[in-house]
Design a protein around this motif. Structure first.
Motif, PDB file in Angstrom:
ATOM      1  N   ALA A  80      46.709  37.806  41.615  1.00 26.31           N
ATOM      2  CA  ALA A  80      45.361  37.523  41.094  1.00 26.31           C
ATOM      3  C   ALA A  80      45.271  36.074  40.608  1.00 26.31           C
ATOM      4  CB  ALA A  80      44.963  38.523  40.015  1.00 26.31           C
ATOM      5  N   ASP A  81      45.044  35.859  39.301  1.00 21.56           N
ATOM      6  CA  ASP A  81      44.943  34.476  38.788  1.00 21.56           C
ATOM      7  C   ASP A  81      46.283  33.936  38.308  1.00 21.56           C
ATOM      8  OD1 ASP A  81      45.333  35.907  36.465  1.00 21.56           O
ATOM      9  OD2 ASP A  81      43.663  34.997  35.355  1.00 21.56           O
ATOM     10  N   GLY A  82      47.365  34.720  38.468  1.00 24.39           N
ATOM     11  CA  GLY A  82      48.694  34.296  38.032  1.00 24.39           C
ATOM     12  C   GLY A  82      48.973  34.542  36.570  1.00 24.39           C
ATOM     13  N   ASN A  83      47.978  35.064  35.841  1.00 22.53           N
ATOM     14  CA  ASN A  83      48.150  35.327  34.407  1.00 22.53           C
ATOM     15  C   ASN A  83      47.443  36.625  34.032  1.00 22.53           C
ATOM     16  OD1 ASN A  83      49.058  34.735  31.782  1.00 22.53           O
ATOM     17  ND2 ASN A  83      47.115  33.750  31.242  1.00 22.53           N
ATOM     18  N   ALA A  84      47.494  37.590  34.928  1.00 23.33           N
ATOM     19  CA  ALA A  84      46.664  38.783  34.796  1.00 23.33           C
ATOM     20  C   ALA A  84      47.046  39.655  33.607  1.00 23.33           C
ATOM     21  CB  ALA A  84      46.727  39.609  36.086  1.00 23.33           C
ATOM     22  N   ALA A  85      48.305  39.603  33.165  1.00 19.37           N
ATOM     23  CA  ALA A  85      48.687  40.385  31.987  1.00 19.37           C
ATOM     24  C   ALA A  85      47.845  39.995  30.777  1.00 19.37           C
ATOM     25  CB  ALA A  85      50.170  40.196  31.675  1.00 19.37           C
ATOM     26  N   GLU A  86      47.483  38.715  30.697  1.00 19.01           N
ATOM     27  CA  GLU A  86      46.679  38.218  29.583  1.00 19.01           C
ATOM     28  C   GLU A  86      45.184  38.281  29.859  1.00 19.01           C
ATOM     29  OE1 GLU A  86      47.572  37.411  26.606  1.00 19.01           O
ATOM     30  OE2 GLU A  86      49.730  37.565  26.905  1.00 19.01           O
ATOM     31  N   THR A  87      44.790  38.022  31.092  1.00 22.44           N
ATOM     32  CA  THR A  87      43.365  37.894  31.404  1.00 22.44           C
ATOM     33  C   THR A  87      42.745  39.165  31.966  1.00 22.44           C
ATOM     34  OG1 THR A  87      43.805  37.146  33.668  1.00 22.44           O
ATOM     35  CG2 THR A  87      43.732  35.451  31.941  1.00 22.44           C
ATOM     36  N   SER A  88      43.590  40.099  32.394  1.00 22.04           N
ATOM     37  CA  SER A  88      43.130  41.310  33.108  1.00 22.04           C
ATOM     38  C   SER A  88      42.400  40.959  34.393  1.00 22.04           C
ATOM     39  CB  SER A  88      42.232  42.183  32.212  1.00 22.04           C
ATOM     40  OG  SER A  88      42.960  42.696  31.123  1.00 22.04           O
ATOM     41  N   ALA A  89      42.675  39.802  34.938  1.00 26.76           N
ATOM     42  CA  ALA A  89      41.994  39.373  36.166  1.00 26.76           C
ATOM     43  C   ALA A  89      42.326  40.317  37.319  1.00 26.76           C
ATOM     44  CB  ALA A  89      42.423  37.951  36.520  1.00 26.76           C
ATOM     45  N   ASN A  90      41.332  40.549  38.167  1.00 27.81           N
ATOM     46  CA  ASN A  90      41.564  41.315  39.396  1.00 27.81           C
ATOM     47  C   ASN A  90      41.268  40.491  40.638  1.00 27.81           C
ATOM     48  OD1 ASN A  90      38.788  41.188  39.464  1.00 27.81           O
ATOM     49  ND2 ASN A  90      38.457  43.393  39.260  1.00 27.81           N
ATOM     50  N   SER A  91      41.095  39.171  40.438  1.00 27.19           N
ATOM     51  CA  SER A  91      40.851  38.285  41.569  1.00 27.19           C
ATOM     52  C   SER A  91      41.505  36.942  41.298  1.00 27.19           C
ATOM     53  CB  SER A  91      39.346  38.104  41.815  1.00 27.19           C
ATOM     54  OG  SER A  91      38.735  37.481  40.697  1.00 27.19           O
ATOM     55  N   GLY A  92      41.653  36.138  42.323  1.00 26.30           N
ATOM     56  CA  GLY A  92      42.267  34.827  42.192  1.00 26.30           C
ATOM     57  C   GLY A  92      42.952  34.437  43.482  1.00 26.30           C
ATOM     58  N   ASN A  93      43.639  33.300  43.465  1.00 26.44           N
ATOM     59  CA  ASN A  93      44.278  32.781  44.678  1.00 26.44           C
ATOM     60  C   ASN A  93      45.779  32.566  44.497  1.00 26.44           C
ATOM     61  OD1 ASN A  93      44.211  30.523  42.997  1.00 26.44           O
ATOM     62  ND2 ASN A  93      44.013  29.103  44.712  1.00 26.44           N
ATOM     63  N   VAL A  94      46.395  33.264  43.522  1.00 27.14           N
ATOM     64  CA  VAL A  94      47.808  33.049  43.235  1.00 27.14           C
ATOM     65  C   VAL A  94      48.651  34.155  43.859  1.00 27.14           C
ATOM     66  CG1 VAL A  94      49.545  32.787  41.422  1.00 27.14           C
ATOM     67  CG2 VAL A  94      47.242  31.858  41.085  1.00 27.14           C
ATOM     68  N   TRP A  95      49.734  33.726  44.520  1.00 24.71           N
ATOM     69  CA  TRP A  95      50.708  34.643  45.117  1.00 24.71           C
ATOM     70  C   TRP A  95      52.068  34.287  44.533  1.00 24.71           C
ATOM     71  CZ3 TRP A  95      48.770  38.060  48.929  1.00 24.71           C
ATOM     72  CH2 TRP A  95      47.425  37.832  49.260  1.00 24.71           C
ATOM     73  N   GLN A  96      52.865  35.275  44.220  1.00 24.30           N
ATOM     74  CA  GLN A  96      54.116  35.015  43.506  1.00 24.30           C
ATOM     75  C   GLN A  96      55.294  35.738  44.151  1.00 24.30           C
ATOM     76  OE1 GLN A  96      53.314  36.177  39.401  1.00 24.30           O
ATOM     77  NE2 GLN A  96      52.728  34.090  38.853  1.00 24.30           N
ATOM     78  N   VAL A  97      56.482  35.219  43.821  1.00 20.07           N
ATOM     79  CA  VAL A  97      57.723  35.902  44.169  1.00 20.07           C
ATOM     80  C   VAL A  97      58.660  35.792  42.981  1.00 20.07           C
ATOM     81  CG1 VAL A  97      58.877  33.869  45.163  1.00 20.07           C
ATOM     82  CG2 VAL A  97      59.495  36.171  45.966  1.00 20.07           C
ATOM     83  N   VAL A 280      46.927  44.842  39.413  1.00 19.13           N
ATOM     84  CA  VAL A 280      47.772  43.675  39.166  1.00 19.13           C
ATOM     85  C   VAL A 280      48.043  43.483  37.676  1.00 19.13           C
ATOM     86  CG1 VAL A 280      47.934  41.163  39.369  1.00 19.13           C
ATOM     87  CG2 VAL A 280      47.064  42.517  41.286  1.00 19.13           C
ATOM     88  N   SER A 281      47.000  43.570  36.855  1.00 14.31           N
ATOM     89  CA  SER A 281      47.205  43.300  35.428  1.00 14.31           C
ATOM     90  C   SER A 281      48.066  44.382  34.784  1.00 14.31           C
ATOM     91  CB  SER A 281      45.866  43.171  34.704  1.00 14.31           C
ATOM     92  OG  SER A 281      45.125  44.374  34.764  1.00 14.31           O
ATOM     93  N   LYS A 282      47.869  45.639  35.146  1.00 13.48           N
ATOM     94  CA  LYS A 282      48.712  46.707  34.603  1.00 13.48           C
ATOM     95  C   LYS A 282      50.170  46.470  34.967  1.00 13.48           C
ATOM     96  CE  LYS A 282      47.649  51.132  35.291  1.00 13.48           C
ATOM     97  NZ  LYS A 282      47.550  52.461  35.973  1.00 13.48           N
TER      98      LYS A 282
END
Length: 615
Positions: A80-97, A280-282
């Motif tokens: 999502a936004d790369g900080n979903a634990a804090e923002t609860s975002a469900n959208s964004g352009n961040v991909w992680q490994v 994602v945020s959960k």
């Protein structure tokens, strides 16, 4: 004039590229400590959890990590936004490994994001259309770990070896002890999107209300500097894990999906009816808790399903739904060092749950997890509690190469040691030495009651704790039953079993301090009582559990060595003490004598005798 402008622009470009090169050359590459999780973020296409083009199914991020001849291919995930634990975002352009390197030195990485229908289910990198990622290649340096204590980052990744847990890097063996309850640990009100689908008062499971966990009694166990999210959320659960760690416990059992099962309050999805989209945020909030568990030396005992829902995904097959579920969990959490996967609670048909997975489906799950796991985590199977349901399932999978062992359930505590010994022997005879852990003791309605009802847990301490460890178990976890006030689904306060954690810690300390337990075998018949337990490395060391005062002997006719005899108090722990007989000799049957007790101790209680060869 034109030539002058062109020349000036050319000189400017050359100087710009040179300065960029100098900047790149002078910039140090990032440093990480050995066994520290490396999280890399990439800017990719903008999307969302509910996008028509499903980011969990139609995109695939693979990252190759290299260090000399070592090579890891690790799946990434949509963040999502790369900080979903804090923002609860469900959208964004961040991909992680996430990757946990175990070797010191320079590592390089190369990431590729690909798009295509259902490409997340594919491993073939030639399939799909490549999507641009920023800074898709790079490197980092790994330096020796400065961590010490119980933190897994001080020891490395847990594997299985010789029927026990073992750190793959240091070679040290490791025994577990901890909490099997509440199994719905993650049904926590501070996690996004978490609620109970329906309440239950069904016979055979704990009853539930609409309330889910808050762990309020453990808020006081949260410490300044511990993690939280979203303005202080998480203190109850983080505090509870602190408490268990401080009591010496090093493993916690939890389900990642109980849809249709007990509780009906844990799942990784946005919607419990759609198995293709993940919250994602959960899951990022779960990750905060998992990271804290690892820092406290608490193993993640990750149970992937229950008997009630083992046919829910793909009718029990490892088809697209189950594959996607396993891949998402592996991508997000597989980097953890102290992690074991459990294929599912009470797996397979039984009288109370006649519809279950078959042998081929169990094997397919295990093999798929091994296939997608870059780290080779232990894979265990939770059993039924009695015969013939237990043996009907286990006989068919005995010796299967991709199953590392059993998460044992036993209904009658008096036979727990015997069941451990039986399956250790069967697996050894077939050439694939299973790890056996004693994870759920019955009866189902009672389990381990609170200290207020059973202060010293006499029966559990004797038959389950010492009995199974001295029969080759690799550890114990305590199940709280369905009918207790603080039960398997409703427990909010682990202090209700404070004494049980102490007793468990005493046993673990004895094994870790005094025994090469990975080289020992049960030999209960050496003692002149069928109620005693004996664990030995022949001619070297013997550990004997005596349930009450008596005139006990040990048969040492198989060795000619001499031995020191000392005693250990399973109710108190601490140091070894002397007995009325200090040394014995091999070659015959020898009396063990009695402990010389200190204040607060009794010769009438149970005792453990350590018999060790004199060098």
């Amino acid at each position: 004039m034109k030539n002058y402008i062109v020349g000036f622009l050319s000189l400017f470009i050359i100087l710009f590229l040179f300065s960029c090169g100098e900047k790149e050359k002078d910039s140090p590459i990032p440093n990480y400590e050995q066994w520290q999780t490396v999280t890399l973020s990439f800017d990719g296409p903008e999307t969302s959890e509910d996008a028509v083009d499903n980011p969990f199914l139609n995109y695939r991020l693979n990252v190759e990590f290299k260090h000399g001849d070592l090579h890891y291919r690790v799946r990434g995930f949509y963040a999502a936004d790369g900080n979903a634990a804090e923002t609860s975002a469900n959208s964004g352009n961040v991909w992680q490994v996430r990757f946990t390197p175990g070797h010191v030195g320079e590592w390089s990485y190369s990431a590729i994001l690909q798009k295509g229908d259902n490409i997340a289910l594919e491993d073939d990198l030639s399939k799909g259309v490549e999507v641009f990622l920023n800074e898709a290649t790079g490197s980092f340096m790994v330096v020796p770990s400065s961590i010490d204590g119980a933190d897994f980052r001080a020891h490395g990744r847990i594997k299985t070896s010789n029927g026990y847990f073992r750190f793959g890097d240091s070679g040290e063996y490791w025994l577990k002890g901890g909490a099997d309850s509440p199994e719905n640990l993650l049904a926590y009100e501070d996690f996004d999107g978490t609620y109970r689908m329906t309440t239950s008062d069904k016979d055979g499971e704990a009853s539930t209300s609409e309330e889910i966990h808050t762990y309020t009694p453990h808020v006081k166990d949260w410490h300044v500097g511990d993690p939280t999210w979203q303005d202080g959320k998480g203190k109850g659960l983080i505090g509870g894990l602190n408490y268990l760690s401080e009591k010496g416990m090093n493993v916690v059992y939890f389900l990642t999906m109980n849809i249709k099962g007990d509780g009906k309050d844990v799942w990784p999805y946005v919607d419990p009816t759609d198995f293709s989209r993940f919250d994602v945020s959960k899951l990022e909030q779960w990750e905060i808790v998992f990271q804290h568990m690892q820092s406290k030396g608490i193993m993640l005992h990750m149970v992937l399903q229950e008997t009630e829902n083992e046919k829910m995904l793909d009718d029990g097959d490892t088809g697209p739904q189950r594959q996607l579920y396993f891949r998402e969990l592996m991508a997000r959490f597989g980097h953890h060092l102290g992690l074991k996967f459990n294929l599912g609670e009470e797996n397979g048909p039984a009288d109370f749950s006649p519809i279950g997975q078959n042998d081929a489906q169990r094997k397919a799950m295990a093999s798929f997890l091994k296939q997608i796991d870059p780290y080779d985590h232990p894979i265990l199977l939770h059993t039924h509690s009695h015969e013939p349901a237990r043996t009907n399932v286990l006989d068919s999978i005995l010796g299967y190469k991709d199953l590392d062992g059993l998460s044992l359930q036993v209904d009658k505590r008096e036979v727990a040691a015997e069941v451990v010994e039986t399956w250790k022997r069967k697996s050894k005879e077939i050439g694939h030495n299973w790890i056996i852990t004693m994870d759920e003791i019955g009866m189902w309605h009672t389990g381990a009651v609170s200290d207020s009802l059973d202060r010293n847990h006499d029966i559990l301490r004797r038959y389950v704790l010492w009995g199974t460890l001295l029969s080759g178990s690799a550890g114990v976890e305590w199940y709280f039953g369905a009918h207790n006030k603080q039960n398997d689904l409703s427990t909010e306060d682990w202090r209700t079993r404070d004494r049980l954690w102490e007793l468990t810690d005493y046993a673990l300390n004895f094994f870790e301090t005094y025994l090469p337990y990975w080289e020992m075998q049960p030999a209960h018949g050496l003692i002149n009582s069928k109620k005693a337990y004996c664990f030995r490395k022949e001619g070297e060391v013997y550990a004997v559990y005596l349930p009450f005062k008596g005139d006990y002997t040990i048969d040492l006719s198989g060795t000619k060595k001499s031995f020191n005899v000392q005693w250990y108090n399973p109710l108190k722990g601490g140091r070894l003490i002397n007995g009325t007989i200090k040394t014995i000799s091999g070659g015959s049957i020898m009396e063990l004598g009695y402990p010389i007790v200190n204040d607060g101790e009794s010769t009438q209680q149970d005792w453990v005798v350590l018999i060790k060869a004199i060098e």
